[in-house]
Motif scaffolding. Structure first.
Motif, PDB file in Angstrom:
ATOM      1  N   LYS A 214      56.394 -70.303  82.571  1.00  0.00           N
ATOM      2  CA  LYS A 214      57.130 -69.586  83.413  1.00  0.00           C
ATOM      3  C   LYS A 214      57.144 -70.099  84.778  1.00  0.00           C
ATOM      4  O   LYS A 214      57.811 -69.789  85.726  1.00  0.00           O
TER       5      LYS A 214
ATOM      6  N   PRO B 115      61.293 -72.346  83.736  1.00  0.00           N
ATOM      7  CA  PRO B 115      61.797 -71.147  83.066  1.00  0.00           C
ATOM      8  C   PRO B 115      62.581 -71.563  81.412  1.00  0.00           C
ATOM      9  O   PRO B 115      62.281 -70.955  80.646  1.00  0.00           O
TER      10      PRO B 115
ATOM     11  N   ILE C  53      63.789 -63.582  83.019  1.00  0.00           N
ATOM     12  CA  ILE C  53      63.734 -64.799  83.768  1.00  0.00           C
ATOM     13  C   ILE C  53      65.125 -65.264  83.817  1.00  0.00           C
ATOM     14  O   ILE C  53      65.334 -66.016  84.986  1.00  0.00           O
TER      15      ILE C  53
END
Length: 288
Positions: free
Chosen positions: A86, A90, A123
């Motif tokens: 992350k 992503p 995300i």
């Protein structure tokens, strides 16, 4: 039986030497030892902020846990990998979180799976700016929460879907969600204060589609939830409907300003109100 992970980072696949090391013929202790080594390496990479290497090492630990049938540890390692990725990638983070979700749903751990669907949705919101995919993951999370009777958590996810649907001009979907959540909360003593806000949002969505739709909706919400009649939101809606019917742009703006001076309107409300205002003689001004 080990899982076949979909679309995981290529770096997470094992070399022939690593497969040999982890082969069960070497005995479970050797395999567990290899897994511990990958986890230690991953944590050292984390300390060094080498997020790509950390993610890859956690993925390899996850694969060994899978061979050992340690489903929970396998999922946890994929989550750790996702959290590392992350920081830098992503898309790879999403692949790892999806791998963990597959395991949790297989185990019947739907509440945990829902939590990670929310992580993926966030995300898509913040990093990849793909609202359609964010909506899909919030909807899946809501479905899992509902199945587990976690209605408050389900409603939070649905409200995110409703807000984004309205922004994307999917008004029928937004209305359905706001009416559903409003109906769910109006009989709850702790939550009923929020119901007026949901009916207000549903009314704004109706208003953009058709003024008559909005009038009928407001009357329906007043009948369903009498406290809505006395709310500032309902009174604002009636003023806006009147101004719209008279094609009075100034009165529309004045009603919004008066409401905003006491209860600040956020960007979502402002966007929808501007869309409604533009239907008054093609007006393209602001609200204040």
């Amino acid at each position: 039986e080990s899982y076949h992970w979909r679309g995981l980072p290529e770096v997470c696949s094992m070399s022939d030497r690593e497969r040999e090391l982890c082969d069960s013929s070497h005995g479970p202790h050797k395999v567990e030892e290899a897994c511990e080594m990958y986890c230690r390496a991953a944590n050292m990479f984390k300390m060094a902020k080498n997020w790509s290497a950390a993610g890859a090492a956690f993925c390899k630990a996850a694969r060994i846990h899978s061979q050992l049938q340690n489903k929970h540890d396998c999922a946890t390692s994929f989550i750790d990998a996702g959290n590392a990725y992350k920081k830098i990638d992503p898309n790879e983070a999403i692949k790892c979180l999806n791998a963990a979700i597959d395991i949790y749903t297989d185990m019947g751990r739907f509440t945990i799976a829902a939590k990670h669907h929310i992580n993926i949705a966030e995300i898509y919101e913040a990093e990849l700016v793909d609202i359609e995919k964010a909506i899909a993951h919030y909807e899946q999370a809501a479905d899992y929460y509902k199945g587990e009777e976690s209605n408050s958590s389900a409603n939070k996810c649905l409200l995110k879907v409703g807000a984004y649907s309205a922004q994307l001009e999917q008004y029928a979907k937004a209305i359905e969600i706001y009416e559903q959540v409003g109906s769910n909360t109006m009989d709850n003593p702790l939550l009923k204060y929020s119901a007026k806000e949901y009916f207000f949002k549903a009314s704004l969505c109706h208003f953009i589609v058709d003024e008559l739709n909005a009038k009928i909706a407001v009357e329906k919400y007043e009948e369903m939830f009498p406290a809505f009649s006395d709310s500032r939101e309902c009174k604002l809606l009636k003023k806006l409907l009147e101004a719209h019917e008279e094609q009075n742009c100034e009165a529309f703006t004045e009603a919004v300003k008066e409401f905003d001076s006491i209860s600040r309107l956020d960007q979502w409300h402002t966007t929808l109100l501007l869309r409604i205002k533009k239907t008054i003689q093609g007006d393209e001004g602001d609200l204040k």
